[in-house]
Design a protein around this motif. Structure first.
Motif, PDB file in Angstrom:
ATOM      1  N   ASP A  17       0.818  -1.215   0.000  1.00  0.00           N
ATOM      2  CA  ASP A  17       0.000   0.000   0.000  1.00  0.00           C
ATOM      3  C   ASP A  17       0.855   1.270   0.000  1.00  0.00           C
ATOM      4  O   ASP A  17       0.560   2.230  -0.710  1.00  0.00           O
ATOM      5  CB  ASP A  17      -0.953  -0.006   1.201  1.00  0.00           C
ATOM      6  N   ALA A  38       0.697   9.717 -11.821  1.00  0.00           N
ATOM      7  CA  ALA A  38      -0.020  10.987 -11.979  1.00  0.00           C
ATOM      8  C   ALA A  38       0.868  12.034 -12.630  1.00  0.00           C
ATOM      9  O   ALA A  38       0.442  12.763 -13.529  1.00  0.00           O
ATOM     10  CB  ALA A  38      -0.509  11.481 -10.615  1.00  0.00           C
ATOM     11  N   TYR A  91      -4.510  10.083 -10.301  1.00  0.00           N
ATOM     12  CA  TYR A  91      -3.264   9.321 -10.141  1.00  0.00           C
ATOM     13  C   TYR A  91      -3.206   8.151 -11.115  1.00  0.00           C
ATOM     14  O   TYR A  91      -2.641   7.103 -10.790  1.00  0.00           O
ATOM     15  CB  TYR A  91      -3.112   8.770  -8.718  1.00  0.00           C
ATOM     16  N   SER A  99      -7.772   1.561   5.436  1.00  0.00           N
ATOM     17  CA  SER A  99      -6.594   2.326   5.862  1.00  0.00           C
ATOM     18  C   SER A  99      -6.191   3.247   4.721  1.00  0.00           C
ATOM     19  O   SER A  99      -6.689   3.119   3.601  1.00  0.00           O
ATOM     20  CB  SER A  99      -5.443   1.394   6.250  1.00  0.00           C
ATOM     21  N   LEU A 122      -2.766   4.315   3.806  1.00  0.00           N
ATOM     22  CA  LEU A 122      -1.306   4.427   3.718  1.00  0.00           C
ATOM     23  C   LEU A 122      -0.857   5.027   2.387  1.00  0.00           C
ATOM     24  O   LEU A 122       0.041   5.855   2.352  1.00  0.00           O
ATOM     25  CB  LEU A 122      -0.656   3.049   3.901  1.00  0.00           C
ATOM     26  N   ALA A 123      -1.463   4.595   1.293  1.00  0.00           N
ATOM     27  CA  ALA A 123      -1.032   5.112  -0.014  1.00  0.00           C
ATOM     28  C   ALA A 123      -1.231   6.626  -0.061  1.00  0.00           C
ATOM     29  O   ALA A 123      -0.351   7.370  -0.507  1.00  0.00           O
ATOM     30  CB  ALA A 123      -1.798   4.428  -1.143  1.00  0.00           C
ATOM     31  N   GLU A 139      -1.359   8.660   2.449  1.00  0.00           N
ATOM     32  CA  GLU A 139      -0.381   9.251   3.368  1.00  0.00           C
ATOM     33  C   GLU A 139       0.974   9.439   2.654  1.00  0.00           C
ATOM     34  O   GLU A 139       1.648  10.454   2.831  1.00  0.00           O
ATOM     35  CB  GLU A 139      -0.221   8.273   4.542  1.00  0.00           C
ATOM     36  N   GLU A 140       1.329   8.449   1.838  1.00  0.00           N
ATOM     37  CA  GLU A 140       2.588   8.543   1.088  1.00  0.00           C
ATOM     38  C   GLU A 140       2.522   9.671   0.053  1.00  0.00           C
ATOM     39  O   GLU A 140       3.477  10.428  -0.108  1.00  0.00           O
ATOM     40  CB  GLU A 140       2.884   7.219   0.377  1.00  0.00           C
ATOM     41  N   ILE A 141       1.402   9.748  -0.660  1.00  0.00           N
ATOM     42  CA  ILE A 141       1.269  10.821  -1.655  1.00  0.00           C
ATOM     43  C   ILE A 141       1.397  12.174  -0.954  1.00  0.00           C
ATOM     44  O   ILE A 141       2.085  13.086  -1.430  1.00  0.00           O
ATOM     45  CB  ILE A 141      -0.078  10.716  -2.401  1.00  0.00           C
ATOM     46  N   ALA A 186       3.057  12.784   1.727  1.00  0.00           N
ATOM     47  CA  ALA A 186       4.464  12.980   2.102  1.00  0.00           C
ATOM     48  C   ALA A 186       5.274  13.474   0.899  1.00  0.00           C
ATOM     49  O   ALA A 186       6.122  14.353   1.039  1.00  0.00           O
ATOM     50  CB  ALA A 186       5.060  11.674   2.642  1.00  0.00           C
ATOM     51  N   TYR A 187       4.991  12.916  -0.272  1.00  0.00           N
ATOM     52  CA  TYR A 187       5.693  13.399  -1.474  1.00  0.00           C
ATOM     53  C   TYR A 187       5.364  14.858  -1.725  1.00  0.00           C
ATOM     54  O   TYR A 187       6.247  15.670  -2.016  1.00  0.00           O
ATOM     55  CB  TYR A 187       5.328  12.559  -2.700  1.00  0.00           C
ATOM     56  N   SER A 245       7.023  17.305   0.612  1.00  0.00           N
ATOM     57  CA  SER A 245       8.464  17.491   0.370  1.00  0.00           C
ATOM     58  C   SER A 245       8.723  18.307  -0.879  1.00  0.00           C
ATOM     59  O   SER A 245       9.721  19.001  -0.976  1.00  0.00           O
ATOM     60  CB  SER A 245       9.164  16.151   0.160  1.00  0.00           C
ATOM     61  N   SER A 246       7.822  18.150  -1.856  1.00  0.00           N
ATOM     62  CA  SER A 246       8.151  18.708  -3.167  1.00  0.00           C
ATOM     63  C   SER A 246       7.468  20.040  -3.405  1.00  0.00           C
ATOM     64  O   SER A 246       7.799  20.733  -4.350  1.00  0.00           O
ATOM     65  CB  SER A 246       7.726  17.735  -4.259  1.00  0.00           C
ATOM     66  N   LEU A 305      -1.308  17.705  -8.957  1.00  0.00           N
ATOM     67  CA  LEU A 305      -1.389  16.605  -8.009  1.00  0.00           C
ATOM     68  C   LEU A 305      -1.888  17.106  -6.656  1.00  0.00           C
ATOM     69  O   LEU A 305      -1.385  18.082  -6.120  1.00  0.00           O
ATOM     70  CB  LEU A 305      -0.003  15.978  -7.846  1.00  0.00           C
ATOM     71  N   ASP A 355      -6.858   2.378   0.953  1.00  0.00           N
ATOM     72  CA  ASP A 355      -6.048   1.306   0.361  1.00  0.00           C
ATOM     73  C   ASP A 355      -6.910   0.184  -0.214  1.00  0.00           C
ATOM     74  O   ASP A 355      -6.624  -0.329  -1.297  1.00  0.00           O
ATOM     75  CB  ASP A 355      -5.071   0.756   1.409  1.00  0.00           C
ATOM     76  N   ARG A 356      -7.950  -0.210   0.496  1.00  0.00           N
ATOM     77  CA  ARG A 356      -8.840  -1.256  -0.044  1.00  0.00           C
ATOM     78  C   ARG A 356      -9.559  -0.735  -1.291  1.00  0.00           C
ATOM     79  O   ARG A 356      -9.694  -1.438  -2.283  1.00  0.00           O
ATOM     80  CB  ARG A 356      -9.883  -1.681   0.993  1.00  0.00           C
ATOM     81  N   ILE A 380      -8.512   1.442  -3.302  1.00  0.00           N
ATOM     82  CA  ILE A 380      -7.530   1.461  -4.392  1.00  0.00           C
ATOM     83  C   ILE A 380      -7.483   0.103  -5.084  1.00  0.00           C
ATOM     84  O   ILE A 380      -7.332   0.027  -6.306  1.00  0.00           O
ATOM     85  CB  ILE A 380      -6.140   1.869  -3.856  1.00  0.00           C
TER      86      ILE A 380
END
Lengths: 346, 346
Positions: free
Chosen positions: A111, A122, B52, B83, B85-86, B88-90, B92-93, B96-97, B103, B111-112, B114
């Motif tokens: 995940d 994307a 995405y 949940s 998580l995916a 949450e990661e996007i 985080a990217y 940072s960027s 986006l 996640d499910r 997805i």
């Protein structure tokens, strides 16, 4: 903040890298170079694939996660603290529907990892190049290297296996399918880096090779990792032409790959699965090849004479990358093999 | 296994449905019909979007999850036991960027969930139609209805809002962006079901309307859910032409939407946000409109005379879908309003 234990040379190093082996070596290289070192990694993208609509770059991600602290250390690929709910759902759909097209769940898509792929997909769909996307993703992971894809073009490694049931007796598949789904169990009859001939090196790649103090072939797969990078027109030529020394580290110890299944693919390109076979496959720059030097494992010390005779500086040292410090020592050996201040015979 | 409490009529019911309101109504309808009932749901796909790289069908999924037992009941959309998580990661990217293209992470992608989108996207990319994909997904969820997308073609609801900063003073965006990201806070100046004019009804849609015993407009959004379905050429004509009675249920109680934000969009199409306004918007088939009957809430009993005068059979009953049994009662009221055995005046 200078590290007195770090060598003063080289300062800039360019590494052609695949996934796990390359990443682990680079971690040691960074430790060896200390804060003054600047490492550019040219990453293999011929393992990239589209799966469920996602653009997945396994080797770039392994480098990024490993150096950025996000890797699943045990497994060597994928994210730490990972869950697999999305994949579980795909499996549930498949088990209800039976076989649906080519949809399958052999690729272990976590995940958190999906979050990376969604971001990449994307941005690519919005028109960014893979180089630009990689830069964006690395802003988060801060891998401590400049990570460049080998190309922004579509290149895919295909493996051909024998298949008596097929009309022409062979079956062609994406490298990932061969590697992950079939566990490379069937012998590879041929390896085709499809699309390579028409591809161009990504921005910065040729410069990084031309302007480095040192170019390194880490212990990555010579066929599908480094071989794929070298298949992009211009890259092998840049390696041959660079003023920097080029040193390779054997990915094979005593005839078995340190990591991965290189032994399944070397025969397909006519290379003996041995340190000597791989060193000779790369060849000495003085004889039209790619390397100035090649580091083999202590267990392969008997290859040194043969490789030296072929024009490669060569040394036999322990090559197990058991931890960062052991790997840094390997990197120091590789550097010393081509240190301009060092004697010609190692 | 006949249910003695279930009515003998209707046996086949076709429902034009959006997401939450439609799904909840259908759950009650199925309970009211009992095991002999056969329900076809024509789902709105104008809320679909690519995000995405994923093909997301919010309304189809809400119907499928709600009727298949996978819905987050509290929230009304998305998966239970979810949940993020995916996502949450996007995030985080992005953090940072900084801003990267368009986006963004305003869409709550679990996640499910997805896993569903990945399956759908993979099958679409392999050449399946949205109808075929929906059938595959429903094999798992077994929603107890035949779920058909309104169309297999690309239709997207766009909302136009005023934007003094824009060159022409307006800004156009996908419905989901207006609804989820902007919370429909800016008044909609116009609603455009983009692509509808060139779209065709998906296989089975027109037949389902023509051959049903009863056609129902559940308490879904009249503009962007049922309105979008009716914008597909041929569907409104099929509703006007079917031999089956057509009954609608008001999505508004005392001038406020039961669920959602229909009040933000009705003004954009010139419709009063009231049970009477919506009933008159659909209109009586006897006067060239779409409905034979319209059910309003007890609180809107004063609309009954006006709607009856316009040619609609009408009744005022409690319309809160507080649980399945209450919703089944609403469905029974809707059925009785057009029961061929019932007197013309309800």
């Amino acid at each position: 903040m200078a590290d007195p234990s770090a060598p003063s040379w080289p300062r800039t190093v360019t590494v052609l890298a695949g996934g796990i082996g390359g990443s682990r070596f680079i971690r040691g290289l960074l430790a060896a170079l200390g804060p003054g070192g600047e490492v550019t990694v040219i990453g293999n993208t011929a393992d990239d694939m589209r799966l469920y609509g996602l653009h997945i770059s396994p080797d770039l991600d392994t480098v990024m996660y490993t150096l950025g602290g996000g890797i699943d250390e045990e497994q060597g690929w994928g994210r730490s603290d990972e869950s697999f709910l999305a994949l579980e759902e795909i499996r549930a759909y498949l088990s209800s529907s039976g076989k649906v097209g080519t949809l399958d769940t052999w690729f272990g898509l976590g995940d958190r990892d999906i979050g990376t792929h969604l971001t990449r997909t994307a941005l690519l769909e919005a028109g960014a190049t893979l180089s630009e996307v990689t830069e964006v993703l690395c802003r988060r992971w801060q891998p401590g290297v400049r990570l460049l894809p080998m190309t922004d073009d579509d290149v895919q490694t295909h493996i051909v296996i024998e298949d008596p049931a097929a009309p022409d007796g062979t079956r062609r598949m994406h490298f990932q399918e061969y590697w992950v789904r079939l566990h490379a169990e069937a012998p590879a009859a041929a390896v085709d880096i499809a699309g390579a001939a028409a591809s161009r090196p990504a921005p910065g790649v040729l410069d990084a090779i031309a302007t480095a103090d040192l170019v390194v072939f880490p212990p990555s797969n010579p066929v599908v990792s480094i071989g794929a990078i070298l298949a992009v027109p211009g890259i092998a030529e840049a390696v041959r032409a660079t003023a920097a020394p080029v040193v390779g580290i054997s990915p094979v110890i005593s005839g078995a790959p340190v990591r991965g299944m290189a032994d399944k693919l070397l025969p397909a390109v006519g290379v003996d699965t041995s340190a000597a076979g791989i060193g000779l496959h790369y060849g000495a720059r003085s004889a039209g090849g790619l390397l100035d030097a090649f580091l083999v494992d202590s267990a392969d010390a008997d290859a040194v004479d043969r490789l030296t005779a072929a024009g490669l500086r060569c040394a036999a040292v322990p090559l197990w990358m058991s931890d960062v410090e052991a790997t840094a020592t390997i990197a120091r050996h590789a550097v010393s093999l081509v240190d301009p201040a060092a004697p010609v015979s190692a």
